[in-house]
Design a protein around this motif. Sequence first.
Motif, PDB file in Angstrom:
ATOM      1  N   ARG A  23      -6.823   2.002   1.956  1.00  0.00           N
ATOM      2  CA  ARG A  23      -6.393   1.841   0.562  1.00  0.00           C
ATOM      3  C   ARG A  23      -7.450   1.177  -0.327  1.00  0.00           C
ATOM      4  NH1 ARG A  23      -0.887   1.207  -1.092  1.00  0.00           N
ATOM      5  NH2 ARG A  23       0.521   2.205   0.341  1.00  0.00           N
ATOM      6  N   ALA A  26      -4.510  -3.884  -1.374  1.00  0.00           N
ATOM      7  CA  ALA A  26      -3.060  -3.690  -1.378  1.00  0.00           C
ATOM      8  C   ALA A  26      -2.346  -5.033  -1.435  1.00  0.00           C
ATOM      9  CB  ALA A  26      -2.624  -2.930  -0.115  1.00  0.00           C
ATOM     10  N   ARG A  29       3.534  -6.340   0.123  1.00  0.00           N
ATOM     11  CA  ARG A  29       4.644  -5.371   0.164  1.00  0.00           C
ATOM     12  C   ARG A  29       4.141  -3.969   0.523  1.00  0.00           C
ATOM     13  NH1 ARG A  29       9.322  -5.926  -0.095  1.00  0.00           N
ATOM     14  NH2 ARG A  29       9.378  -7.856  -1.266  1.00  0.00           N
ATOM     15  N   GLU A  30       3.025  -3.548  -0.085  1.00  0.00           N
ATOM     16  CA  GLU A  30       2.466  -2.221   0.208  1.00  0.00           C
ATOM     17  C   GLU A  30       2.058  -2.111   1.676  1.00  0.00           C
ATOM     18  OE1 GLU A  30       0.576  -1.144  -4.177  1.00  0.00           O
ATOM     19  OE2 GLU A  30      -0.597  -2.354  -2.772  1.00  0.00           O
ATOM     20  N   GLU A  33       5.269  -2.002   3.816  1.00  0.00           N
ATOM     21  CA  GLU A  33       5.936  -0.698   3.763  1.00  0.00           C
ATOM     22  C   GLU A  33       5.235   0.320   4.648  1.00  0.00           C
ATOM     23  OE1 GLU A  33       6.151   0.183  -0.431  1.00  0.00           O
ATOM     24  OE2 GLU A  33       7.809  -1.227  -0.740  1.00  0.00           O
ATOM     25  N   GLU A  34       3.904   0.294   4.647  1.00  0.00           N
ATOM     26  CA  GLU A  34       3.160   1.241   5.481  1.00  0.00           C
ATOM     27  C   GLU A  34       3.297   0.896   6.962  1.00  0.00           C
ATOM     28  OE1 GLU A  34      -1.253   3.234   5.484  1.00  0.00           O
ATOM     29  OE2 GLU A  34      -0.453   2.491   3.580  1.00  0.00           O
TER      30      GLU A  34
END
Length: 127
Positions: A23, A26, A29-30, A33-34
């Motif tokens: 990414r 990030a 949270r990102e 989530e992944e």
Amino acid sequence: MSTLKQIKPTESELEILQILWNRGKATVREVHEELSVSKESGYTTTLKLMQIMFEKGLVTRDDSSKTHIYEPLISKESTQKQLVGKMVTSLFGGSTSSLVMQALGSGATSKEELEEIQKILDNLKNH
């Protein structure tokens, strides 16, 4: 980039680094989530891991806004090089060819990957 001689990422930290390398940067949270797509883990666990990674110097954190943004401080290439070097030494008795033969013997190498490997071998022979 930091030197990895003192910094040895754990398996969980490597999973987070992989997300950050892909990414670029990030939020917790990102990343969470992944991560939660492939493994069950709580948000607070991800947060704590990323805070530890910041303290260890594996990542940097921009806390200028309410949501902290994390970026990797170590490169994927240097991390791979260090971990492969350690693997060659500890698991394959220093033999790079044993590592390569084991990897290729798994049968999971595509034709395209084999062609790329051949190019690397050809370049090494010519130097």
